[in-house]
Scaffold this active site. Structure first.
Site, short mmCIF file in Angstrom:
data_model
loop_
_atom_site.label_atom_id
_atom_site.label_comp_id
_atom_site.label_asym_id
_atom_site.label_seq_id
_atom_site.Cartn_x
_atom_site.Cartn_y
_atom_site.Cartn_z
N LYS A 1 -22.51 -61.71 139.52
CA LYS A 1 -22.65 -60.60 138.77
C LYS A 1 -21.34 -60.53 137.51
O LYS A 1 -21.36 -59.97 136.58
CB LYS A 1 -21.99 -59.42 139.81
CG LYS A 1 -23.13 -59.09 140.51
CD LYS A 1 -22.79 -57.88 141.57
CE LYS A 1 -24.21 -57.47 142.12
NZ LYS A 1 -24.64 -58.37 143.27
C1 LIG Z 1 -25.89 -58.60 143.91
C2 LIG Z 1 -26.18 -59.77 144.44
C3 LIG Z 1 -27.59 -60.17 144.83
C4 LIG Z 1 -28.68 -59.33 144.55
O1 LIG Z 1 -29.03 -59.26 143.33
P1 LIG Z 1 -30.06 -58.06 142.48
O2 LIG Z 1 -29.73 -58.22 140.87
O3 LIG Z 1 -29.41 -56.85 143.10
O4 LIG Z 1 -31.39 -58.38 143.07
C5 LIG Z 1 -27.70 -61.29 145.42
N1 LIG Z 1 -26.38 -62.11 145.79
C6 LIG Z 1 -25.23 -61.71 145.52
C7 LIG Z 1 -24.28 -62.46 146.06
C8 LIG Z 1 -25.02 -60.61 144.87
O5 LIG Z 1 -23.85 -60.36 144.65
#
Ligand SMILES: *Cc1c(COP(=O)(O)O)cnc(C)c1O
Length: 466
Positions: free
Chosen positions: A114
């Site tokens: 993120k």
């Molecule tokens: C947010 C997150 C996901 C999922 O990603 P999306 O874009 O919501 O599908 C997967 N792995 C981790 C570590 C995350 O923080």
């Protein structure tokens, strides 16, 4: 570039407005009014082919931000966004098996993918707000990763105050400390005596409180924001360029929750990247897996798993895929979603399912299979992987169509962020990177408040710097 709503009834906006707006006023999500087309040859201009991630990002993002950001301004923001990444390549790729690669997206300040989107969005918010001489208060609820990534992206920015609500004593210690040990006057953590859902309800109530919303100039940076999806498109191109696949086909496997990450991959495909398959990995919260198997989506209750950032039942970015699937017919999207809200079921026709399955497949990886995968990868390669990444790798291995095509599995979190699962699977304790090794010694700052809207609101009014 102009942006249009997936439900077809909101005015089209330029990039700067879409960035600050988030959700469209018709309830839809913004998408570019066309997908700019690009080739890997068009990106790799330098004669020795040594483009950096920054160079690739500028090429990909320039058409999406045109009209709002000059190329030089974009360049400045991209450079600053990725300065805090600790790996010299920003995103390295590691070979895990025969033509199978791990793309490590977790070398940012909070150790989850993120950061790649939020570090850039934080820069863009500050830039756009300064230009408009405005300020905002960002409020959000978090059960873990998003809160720390958003805080790190917004810290120390004069135009922003950020208030993050988390459920008191219900996040992991690493996750809480990553949020509460940030020393910055514009960062405010509230631990609510309640659950994650209570935190979300409080945030929703703030957005419905028109007076408070306007006084504070409230804003959100959740995963429906177009700018987050846009920033994520870059690394799908980066994978292809790094692997030198100028005309081959790649398969991507992505551990998915809200569907933002893998939809960004689909965006790269719509721009012209040659991708043969998108493999969606889910945990026991398998709503996406059921859809790609059967063409039918039914939401049920969320069950807690070892990969908590994917414990989601309504994947909000799925609406963007629906819009593309229906050939950008906003009315059809709106009707399908209204039906989903009233009946709890979303169905697509058999012919549509067949078309979807040409590009998409999926697998459900439960906690046992997740632990097995962590153990297996450790045994085969010596690498420790986190449980989310393990879901993507297991899904990729199960569903890849041919070893001729490279399979790129997305590493979405650093193993040190989820030590319990890694220890359980391997007996090895994953280390935190040096930048976070004193995390347990840092001072925490947060206030514990009861689950009471009036108290939380007046507390926020007191602390933000208007
Ligand atoms: C947010 C997150 C996901 C999922 O990603 P999306 O874009 O919501 O599908 C997967 N792995 C981790 C570590 C995350 O923080």
């Amino acid at each position: 570039m102009q942006y249009i709503s997936s439900r077809g009834e909101a005015p089209s906006l330029d990039f700067g407005d879409v960035l600050l707006e988030g959700l469209a006023i018709d309830g839809g999500l913004y998408l570019p009014n066309y997908w700019p087309s690009i080739t890997t040859d068009g990106i790799t201009k330098s004669p020795n082919g040594d483009e950096s991630y920054i160079d690739v990002a500028i090429e990909i993002l320039a058409p999406f931000t045109s009209g709002s950001l000059k190329r030089e301004e974009l360049r400045e923001l991209v450079i600053r966004a990725y300065e805090s990444f600790t790996h010299p390549e920003i995103i390295p790729l590691k070979e895990l098996g025969p033509n199978m690669w791990l793309m490590e997206l977790f070398h940012g300040p909070t150790l989850a993918f993120k950061d790649l989107a939020l570090q850039l969005v934080g820069q863009m918010f500050d830039y756009e707000l300064s230009k408009r001489q405005e300020r905002i208060t960002i409020v959000g609820a978090t059960s873990g990763d998003t809160g720390s990534a958003a805080i790190d992206a917004c810290r120390d920015r004069p135009t922003i105050d950020i208030v993050i609500l988390h459920p008191h004593k219900r996040t992991s210690e690493v996750q809480r400390r990553q949020m509460t040990t940030v020393e910055s006057p514009n960062v405010h953590n509230i631990a609510v005596e309640g659950t994650f859902d209570d935190c979300q309800d409080l945030v929703k109530a703030m957005f419905l409180d028109t007076k408070f919303r306007n006084e504070q100039n409230l804003s959100a940076i959740n995963s429906i924001n177009w700018a987050r999806v846009m920033a994520q498109i870059v690394y799908y191109w980066w994978a292809a360029i790094t692997l030198g696949r100028k005309d081959g086909q790649i398969e991507f496997s992505v551990p998915s929750g809200n569907f933002g990450n893998i939809f960004a991959g689909y965006g790269s495909y719509l721009m012209g990247l040659e991708v043969s398959k998108f493999i969606v990995g889910t945990n026991q919260n398998e709503v996406l897996h059921r859809f790609f198997q059967s063409g039918s989506m039914t939401a049920t209750d969320v069950v807690p798993t070892l990969s908590p950032s994917m414990d989601i039942q309504i994947p909000s970015n799925f609406e963007r895929l629906l819009f593309e699937m229906y050939n950008r017919d906003g009315t059809a999207v709106k009707e399908t979603l209204a039906e989903f809200r009233s009946s709890g079921v979303l169905d697509v026709a058999p012919q549509e399912l067949k078309e979807i399955q040409e590009k998409w497949s999926s697998a459900r990886i439960d906690d046992d299979a997740t632990l097995r995968t962590i153990a297996e990868i450790y045994k085969e390669t010596g690498e420790l992987i986190d449980p989310h990444t393990a879901v993507g790798i297991a899904a990729g291995k199960e569903r890849r169509t041919s070893e001729e095509n490279p399979l790129v599995c997305l590493g979405t979190a650093h193993p040190g962020k989820f030590p319990e699962a890694v220890i359980k699977a391997t007996g090895k304790k994953p280390e935190l990177p040096t930048s976070l090794q004193d995390l347990y010694d840092r001072t925490e700052h947060y206030s514990v408040l009861p689950n009471d809207y009036d108290l939380v609101r007046s507390y926020i009014e007191k602390i933000v710097r208007i």
